[in-house]
Design an enzyme around this catalytic site. Structure first.
Site, PDB file in Angstrom:
ATOM      1  N   ASP A 189     -14.609 -56.841   4.753  1.00 14.58           N
ATOM      2  CA  ASP A 189     -15.727 -56.836   3.804  1.00 14.58           C
ATOM      3  C   ASP A 189     -16.033 -58.157   3.115  1.00 14.58           C
ATOM      4  O   ASP A 189     -17.066 -58.786   3.347  1.00 14.58           O
ATOM      5  CB  ASP A 189     -15.525 -55.724   2.776  1.00 14.58           C
ATOM      6  CG  ASP A 189     -14.131 -55.741   2.134  1.00 14.58           C
ATOM      7  OD1 ASP A 189     -13.286 -56.589   2.504  1.00 14.58           O
ATOM      8  OD2 ASP A 189     -13.871 -54.892   1.258  1.00 14.58           O
ATOM      9  N   ARG A 203      -7.529 -61.001  -8.413  1.00 16.06           N
ATOM     10  CA  ARG A 203      -7.275 -60.372  -9.713  1.00 16.06           C
ATOM     11  C   ARG A 203      -6.673 -61.366 -10.707  1.00 16.06           C
ATOM     12  O   ARG A 203      -7.175 -61.516 -11.819  1.00 16.06           O
ATOM     13  CB  ARG A 203      -6.326 -59.180  -9.550  1.00 16.06           C
ATOM     14  CG  ARG A 203      -6.816 -58.102  -8.595  1.00 16.06           C
ATOM     15  CD  ARG A 203      -5.974 -56.850  -8.716  1.00 16.06           C
ATOM     16  NE  ARG A 203      -6.127 -55.964  -7.562  1.00 16.06           N
ATOM     17  CZ  ARG A 203      -5.918 -54.651  -7.591  1.00 16.06           C
ATOM     18  NH1 ARG A 203      -5.538 -54.068  -8.716  1.00 16.06           N
ATOM     19  NH2 ARG A 203      -6.057 -53.916  -6.498  1.00 16.06           N
ATOM     20  N   GLU A 249     -17.800 -50.781  -5.850  1.00 15.89           N
ATOM     21  CA  GLU A 249     -18.769 -51.493  -5.013  1.00 15.89           C
ATOM     22  C   GLU A 249     -20.203 -50.998  -5.212  1.00 15.89           C
ATOM     23  O   GLU A 249     -21.149 -51.799  -5.233  1.00 15.89           O
ATOM     24  CB  GLU A 249     -18.366 -51.397  -3.543  1.00 15.89           C
ATOM     25  CG  GLU A 249     -17.116 -52.172  -3.189  1.00 15.89           C
ATOM     26  CD  GLU A 249     -15.836 -51.466  -3.605  1.00 15.89           C
ATOM     27  OE1 GLU A 249     -14.803 -52.134  -3.762  1.00 15.89           O
ATOM     28  OE2 GLU A 249     -15.877 -50.216  -3.779  1.00 15.89           O
ATOM     29  N   GLU A 278      -4.785 -60.263  -3.259  1.00  7.93           N
ATOM     30  CA  GLU A 278      -4.887 -59.536  -4.524  1.00  7.93           C
ATOM     31  C   GLU A 278      -4.543 -60.422  -5.717  1.00  7.93           C
ATOM     32  O   GLU A 278      -5.184 -60.341  -6.774  1.00  7.93           O
ATOM     33  CB  GLU A 278      -3.978 -58.295  -4.507  1.00  7.93           C
ATOM     34  CG  GLU A 278      -4.338 -57.263  -3.457  1.00  7.93           C
ATOM     35  CD  GLU A 278      -5.631 -56.510  -3.759  1.00  7.93           C
ATOM     36  OE1 GLU A 278      -6.228 -56.760  -4.831  1.00  7.93           O
ATOM     37  OE2 GLU A 278      -6.041 -55.693  -2.925  1.00  7.93           O
TER      38      GLU A 278
END
Length: 861
Positions: free
Chosen positions: A571, A443, A713, A439
């Site tokens: 993913d 980010r 998404e 993360e």
């Protein structure tokens, strides 16, 4: 005569290894030949060297003689090397010939283990007459060895025969024996014996710019024989270490031109994955210039006639033989076989409508940014119902950093500059907090790098390098697979207990775009190679169908379970395989093609194992796999797959995927329609966290996951498909999605997650993830806007929607510049792009907010 400034030791003897110029050597096939090697009875030769591990035999740094102890002219001169013959004892050793006494192998060596591994070391030798090397050496003809500016061995009373006008070699003997494997930088040869104090000045002087100053100072006393920087062939001057290139060049800085200006040689073998030493703090002095600032584009109707649009020169479309209907045909929509042939007039009408819609989405961003500014300035998140703040990502202003490029893309330059001032003055990463590597990379690091790319503001690269230095410590595992958690201050990493101490596939494979960009922007290969080696570790353990289970051992790089998914925990591993290929410029073994090959294998596996159809509507979806059979569910997270497939098809030329362009494009369109149906079939028009596919019922919302947490998404895939195919249908679907989000998720102070998409009576939750501003709003805005600046021909998005320049377009800005049209980019919709440096801060901060982070609620860290 000694240079006056070098008569006293430096105030600080802390070694300053090279950070911006070096060359890698890979044995006797990669040497640098000198037309005339520096050699004289009184001399010094010094260099920085880096070896990752102890060589198994002699490793020659510099030489003016052949190997062996036989007499004759070929063995006049010296060999300067690491290890004694046939050993790996890490002695620094100097070997020479005394022809007057018939002695071919005189030598001087340090104690065993003197040469360090895994870091840069400065090594030097000197020959000189009585007293010339300082009091510590003693009388007579003397040889001396130095490591990091300190005298480590000496021998008095020696005699030797220099090589008279013969060749010299960096990286092997003159007869190509005992090649060096590692890095060499900043080679300095003097026709005088340097003292310990003088070499300490060289060691403390450090990288290229300061090295030049030392050389010029010494040259003022006419003692420089040769001095040169080693650097890869792709760079000019001391622009950076480029040891992933195919040649070595060097530059004569001072003294007689005994060395040719462009000595051809091989650098590291193609595919060297050695990351090198840990970078020094701060940016190198000579970083590559930033890319040009991103500008908005003009809509020129002639581009549609040429088969492109305002962003890309080439649209990708289904072959006519595959087209079975239009967007009014439900079967063609479900099958992905609807036509993308749209008239120019319809495209222009869509642009005009999209312009107004984009302004409405921008108004939503202005609203939520104003609330963040007044209620949670500098905090990680704004609570959208209560108007309070929370620091649940380590207190690093994540919403601000995550939203920077959204502000830029929307033309909100005053807000961008105000955030820049805050981040410059108040955001620091050396905090004693354990954070998610994944993360914080996507980010934080991604947001900073994208802001740097779009604006050119150096502060963002400075902050990004500091954060990257800290995150890179997560790769310190036996396999190179990173740990999932890292303490930003101590550098200690670990994995969560709920994974069985394994690393997570999506986290292992979703750091490469950011770290490679950081390497490209700073000229330091370290970050990109660390990240790429994690994929290389997985590649050593190929999986059936190219599909990798979700848990990976950081010790071995092997999977520890059998579960496969394109949803949570798996993913973006697959997403980054194709995005690294698109990004370009990989130094890993096999180059970017490794990533593309892995992607193509995995897409074949997706089609063979996971791609399913629902009943009765025959919607296509990507199932999970539990190790034995498919599991008929699909996460909202999986809705990135249509965009990934379209991008892969669009960039498949010359790869194994070229034969599957039509297959993958049609699947992308079909799955995108399924994702849209996940929204359209709910009472709120909003999709849940995941859906089940049940026989005879198509999409079913399970009671375990009816919520929507503002995920992006589906919007991402609609944006990619619209830009690459030009079909306005994706704008229509995206607009309906935005209208539902704006209606049901909007609160007094922002936009909140929605608890149950089946029930229109429920209020939104008091939680707004930073990715709503970074991704969802940005993708929906760019989907509608006809003049936003981001072209997929020039940018690649990280998984947090942060656009970064592709390496092959680093120096260009104007989108589809190669069309040849004369029109220039249009002005920004509201304000001109900011000039270099910060503009005015815009509106004043609310009372009590200036220069401080507000009080926040409970902190789970």
């Amino acid at each position: 005569q000694q240079p006056p400034a070098q008569q006293q030791p430096p105030a600080d003897l802390h070694p300053q290894p090279p950070t911006d110029a070096w060359a890698s050597f890979g044995g006797t096939s990669s040497v640098l030949n000198m037309a005339s090697g520096p050699d004289s009875s009184s001399m010094t030769l010094a260099a920085w060297v880096y070896i990752a591990s102890a060589p198994s035999d002699m490793a020659v740094v510099a030489s003016t003689r052949a190997g062996g102890c036989a007499g004759g002219a070929s063995t006049n001169g010296y060999n300067f090397h690491i290890n004694e013959w046939g050993t790996n004892n890490r002695k620094l050793r100097l070997e020479w010939t005394d022809q007057s006494a018939g002695q071919g192998c005189q030598s001087l060596a340090t104690a065993e283990g003197a040469v360090p591994v895994g870091r840069w070391a400065h090594i030097a030798f000197a020959f000189g007459p009585d007293g010339s090397l300082g009091q510590a050496v003693g009388a007579g003809e003397t040889a001396a060895l130095f490591i990091d500016g300190k005298l480590v061995a000496s021998r008095a009373g020696v005699r030797r025969t220099p090589q008279a006008g013969g060749a010299g070699v960096i990286g092997a003997t003159t007869d190509s024996q005992f090649g060096f494997n590692g890095r060499i930088a900043d080679v300095l040869a003097l026709s005088m014996p340097a003292t310990e104090v003088q070499l300490q000045h060289v060691v403390a002087a450090g990288p290229a710019a300061r090295f030049r100053a030392v050389v010029k100072q010494a040259d003022a006393h006419s003692r420089v024989t040769a001095a040169f920087l080693l650097f890869g062939a792709g760079s000019k001057g001391a622009a950076g270490g480029r040891d992933d290139q195919s040649a070595v060049e060097f530059e004569v800085l001072a003294g007689p031109a005994k060395l040719s200006k462009r000595a051809a040689a091989q650098a590291a073998p193609e595919g060297s994955s050695d990351p090198g030493p840990e970078p020094a703090p701060g940016l190198p002095e000579n970083i590559p210039p930033p890319p040009p600032r991103a500008e908005r584009v003009a809509v020129e109707p002639d581009r549609f006639d040429a088969g492109g649009n305002q962003w890309v020169t080439r649209l990708v479309k289904l072959d006519p033989s595959r087209v079975k209907g239009t967007v009014d045909d439900a079967d063609a929509l479900a099958d992905g076989s609807f036509s993308d042939d749209i008239s120019k007039e319809e495209l222009l009408r869509s642009d005009e409508v999209g312009k107004g819609r984009a302004e409405q989405i921008k108004a939503g961003m202005q609203f939520v940014w104003g609330e963040y500014r007044s209620k949670a300035w500098g905090a990680d998140e704004l609570r959208p119902r209560s108007g309070t703040s929370q620091n649940n990502w380590g207190g690093m202003a994540f919403t601000m950093i995550d939203a920077l490029d959204t502000l830029w893309v929307m033309g909100m330059y005053d807000e961008f500059n105000e955030a820049t001032e805050y981040i410059r003055d108040h955001v620091h990463f050396g905090v004693p907090r354990t954070v998610s590597v994944f993360e914080t990379t996507i980010r934080g690091l991604g947001g900073l790098l994208s802001a740097y790319d779009l604006s050119g503001e150096r502060v963002y690269l400075e902050k990004a390098k500091d954060l990257g230095d800290r995150l890179a410590k997560s790769f310190a595992t036996p396999s190179g697979v990173p740990m999932g958690q890292i303490n930003l201050q101590s550098g200690q990493g670990h994995n969560s207990g709920w994974t069985g101490s394994a690393s997570i596939l999506a986290e292992v494979g979703t750091v490469q775009v950011e770290h490679r960009y950081l390497s490209h922007a700073t000229g330091i290969p370290y970050y990109g190679r660390k990240a790429e080696n994690a994929i290389h570790a997985l590649r050593k353990h190929p999986q059936p169908h190219g599909l990798y289970p979700i848990y990976i051992s950081p010790q071995t790089g092997q999977p520890t379970n059998r579960q496969i998914t394109f949803g949570a925990l798996g993913d973006s591993f697959y997403e980054y395989l194709v995005k690294v290929w698109v990004q370009g410029g990989s130094p890993i073994q096999g180059g970017d093609r490794v990533f593309r090959d892995m992607y193509d294998e995995a897409m074949q596996g997706l089609h063979d194992v996971l791609l399913q159809r629902s009943s009765p509507s025959r919607l296509q979806y990507v199932a999970d796999f539990n190790g034995a059979q498919p599991v008929h569910k699909m996460d909202h997270l999986v809705c990135f797959v249509p965009g990934m497939l379209a991008l892969g098809a669009w960039t498949a030329a010359g790869t194994g995927g070229a034969q599957h362009v039509q297959r993958d494009l049609q699947a992308a369109k079909a799955i995108a329609y399924t994702c849209y149906q996940m929204y359209a079939r709910q009472a709120t028009g909003i999709a849940p966290e995941y859906v089940d596919f049940r026989e005879g019922a198509d999409i079913v919302v399970p009671s375990r996951a009816p919520f929507y947490i503002l995920r992006p998404e589906a919007a991402e895939s609609l944006y990619v498909l619209h830009q690459l195919t030009g079909n306005p249908i994706y704008r229509e679907w995206g607009w309906k999605m935005w209208q539902s989000i704006d209606r049901y998720c909007k609160t007094k102070h922002g936009y909140g997650a929605f608890p149950d998409v089946r029930d229109v009576s429920r209020p939104a939750d008091d939680r707004m993830e930073s990715f709503f501003l970074a991704e969802t709003m940005k993708y929906l805005y760019m989907l509608q806007s006809p003049d936003h600046p981001i072209s997929l021909e020039r940018y690649v998005f990280n998984t947090e929607a942060h656009p970064m320049r592709r390496f092959d377009h680093w120096g260009t800005n104007a989108n589809v510049q190669d069309w040849g049209f004369a029109a220039k980019a249009a002005q920004a919709a509201s304000k001109p792009a900011p000039k270099a440096g910060l503009r005015g801060a815009g509106k004043p901060l609310p009372p009590g907010m200036a220069g401080a982070v507000p009080n926040v609620g409970s902190d789970p860290f």
